[in-house]
Design an enzyme around this catalytic site. Structure first.
Site, mmCIF file in Angstrom:
data_model
loop_
_atom_site.group_PDB
_atom_site.id
_atom_site.type_symbol
_atom_site.label_atom_id
_atom_site.label_comp_id
_atom_site.label_asym_id
_atom_site.label_seq_id
_atom_site.Cartn_x
_atom_site.Cartn_y
_atom_site.Cartn_z
ATOM 1 N N ASN A 32 -4.736 0.615 -3.083
ATOM 2 C CA ASN A 32 -4.195 2.099 -2.707
ATOM 3 C C ASN A 32 -3.606 1.531 -1.087
ATOM 4 O OD1 ASN A 32 -3.624 4.370 -1.268
ATOM 5 N ND2 ASN A 32 -5.780 4.949 -1.039
ATOM 6 N N SER B 292 -14.598 -0.461 0.782
ATOM 7 C CA SER B 292 -14.780 -1.779 1.351
ATOM 8 C C SER B 292 -15.062 -2.702 0.399
ATOM 9 C CB SER B 292 -16.022 -1.778 2.456
ATOM 10 O OG SER B 292 -15.609 -0.906 3.654
ATOM 11 N N GLU C 169 -15.693 7.065 -4.682
ATOM 12 C CA GLU C 169 -15.490 6.400 -3.388
ATOM 13 C C GLU C 169 -16.110 7.033 -2.073
ATOM 14 O OE1 GLU C 169 -11.244 4.354 -2.804
ATOM 15 O OE2 GLU C 169 -11.296 6.207 -2.224
ATOM 16 N N HIS D 79 -8.090 11.996 -3.141
ATOM 17 C CA HIS D 79 -8.508 11.041 -2.182
ATOM 18 C C HIS D 79 -9.025 11.778 -1.071
ATOM 19 C CE1 HIS D 79 -8.830 7.413 0.560
ATOM 20 N NE2 HIS D 79 -8.807 6.794 -0.359
ATOM 21 N N LYS E 98 -2.202 3.114 1.127
ATOM 22 C CA LYS E 98 -2.257 3.857 2.186
ATOM 23 C C LYS E 98 -0.750 4.009 2.914
ATOM 24 C CE LYS E 98 -7.060 4.030 1.970
ATOM 25 N NZ LYS E 98 -8.429 4.054 2.564
ATOM 26 N N GLU F 31 -9.450 11.131 1.911
ATOM 27 C CA GLU F 31 -8.461 11.261 3.225
ATOM 28 C C GLU F 31 -7.440 12.601 3.083
ATOM 29 O OE1 GLU F 31 -6.991 7.164 3.517
ATOM 30 O OE2 GLU F 31 -8.880 6.505 4.055
ATOM 31 N N GLY G 58 -13.118 1.973 4.618
ATOM 32 C CA GLY G 58 -12.725 1.281 5.708
ATOM 33 C C GLY G 58 -13.506 1.083 6.858
HETATM 34 P P1 13P Z 1 -11.108 0.530 2.054
HETATM 35 O O1 13P Z 1 -11.072 -0.471 0.809
HETATM 36 O O2 13P Z 1 -10.242 -0.089 3.229
HETATM 37 O O3 13P Z 1 -12.640 0.798 2.224
HETATM 38 O O4 13P Z 1 -10.367 1.901 1.414
HETATM 39 C C1 13P Z 1 -10.990 2.393 0.089
HETATM 40 C C2 13P Z 1 -9.977 3.255 -0.059
HETATM 41 O O5 13P Z 1 -9.981 4.498 0.403
HETATM 42 C C3 13P Z 1 -9.267 3.226 -1.543
HETATM 43 O O6 13P Z 1 -8.499 4.382 -1.992
#
Ligand code: 13P
Length: 255
Positions: free
Chosen positions: A9, A212, A167, A95, A11, A97, A173
């Protein structure tokens, strides 16, 4: 058998030239690692580039979100048909976010899951609790609520057309990945819930862990009996790290 699946992903990162380097590195780095599946989810403007560079390879691509509507006056939105036009096989749904900013709710993710499968896309459906919910011991309740919202909308046969991803928000992150034991426990719990409703779907559906995931914790995560792969954010921005992660998936045993 559930083959391992690794999803990048990316982003809101990348540009034409850095994507090119990433795609080339990924194509070269995965050609001897055919025992797992790989997907790259890029921002919508770069789907044409993913299609141009990855078509015919082992690597599939997808969107990071989509509208639940087919067309109409939805400024700034992208429909499932538009994702299909650029060869997408997958789309990320729900997601955290997007949930956190109020764009997604349990109800809208269920609807979007259905619209995606109707369009022939495979949803990668994200679930996970916040840090506060984790500390309050609410992980099971939150993830089941999120999962049930989708099951209610589309039923078990609909669910079987997608991929699930646990997740935890506190692991995204932050560099603080869930331990492989914690991730395994939750995934086993979610699979157990699905099994009560449909044993065959439970046996076949892939459930990923995200938060992570890096090259150095991937092998341990992938060795767990219910972890079928990873949804990867930050580590997908570093080509070498992401390729190492794909290799770990290919070397791991299918569940
Ligand atoms: P990280 O791998 O940066 O923690 O992000 C995970 C994520 O949100 C994947 O969709």
């Amino acid at each position: 058998m559930r083959r391992k699946l690794v999803v990048a992903n990316r982003k809101m990162n990348g540009n034409l030239s850095s994507n090119k380097v990433f795609f080339e590195g990924l194509l070269a780095g995965t050609q001897d690692h055919k025992n797992a599946d790989y997907v790259v989810c890029v921002p919508h403007p770069y789907l044409f580039q993913a299609e141009a560079m990855l078509k015919g390879s082992l690597i599939a691509w997808g969107g990071q979100n989509m509208s639940r509507y087919e067309s109409g006056a939805y400024t700034g939105s992208v429909s499932p048909g538009m994702l299909k036009d650029f060869g997408c096989e997958y789309v990320i749904i729900g997601h955290s976010e997007r949930r956190q900013r109020g764009h997604d709710t349990d109800l809208s993710t269920g609807e979007r899951f259905e619209v995606a499968t109707n369009a022939g896309l495979k949803p990668i459906f994200c679930m996970g609790e916040t840090l506060e919910e984790f500390e309050d011991g609410l992980t099971d309740i939150v993830t089941i609520r999120q999962l049930n919202a989708v099951i209610q909308e589309i039923g078990m046969q609909g669910l079987a057309k997608g991929v699930l991803a646990y997740e935890p928000v506190w692991a995204i992150g932050t560099g603080r990945a869930a331990t492989s034991e914690h991730a395994q426990n939750i995934l086993s719990f979610l699979r157990g819930h699905i099994e009560i409703l449909d044993a065959e779907v439970a046996r076949n559906i892939r459930i990923l862990y995200g938060g992570s995931v890096k090259a150095d914790n991937a092998a341990k995560l992938f060795s767990m009996p219910d972890i079928d792969g990873a949804l990867v954010g930050g580590a997908s921005l570093n080509t070498e790290e992401f390729v190492a992660l794909c290799q770990a998936a290919s070397q791991a045993k299918s569940n």
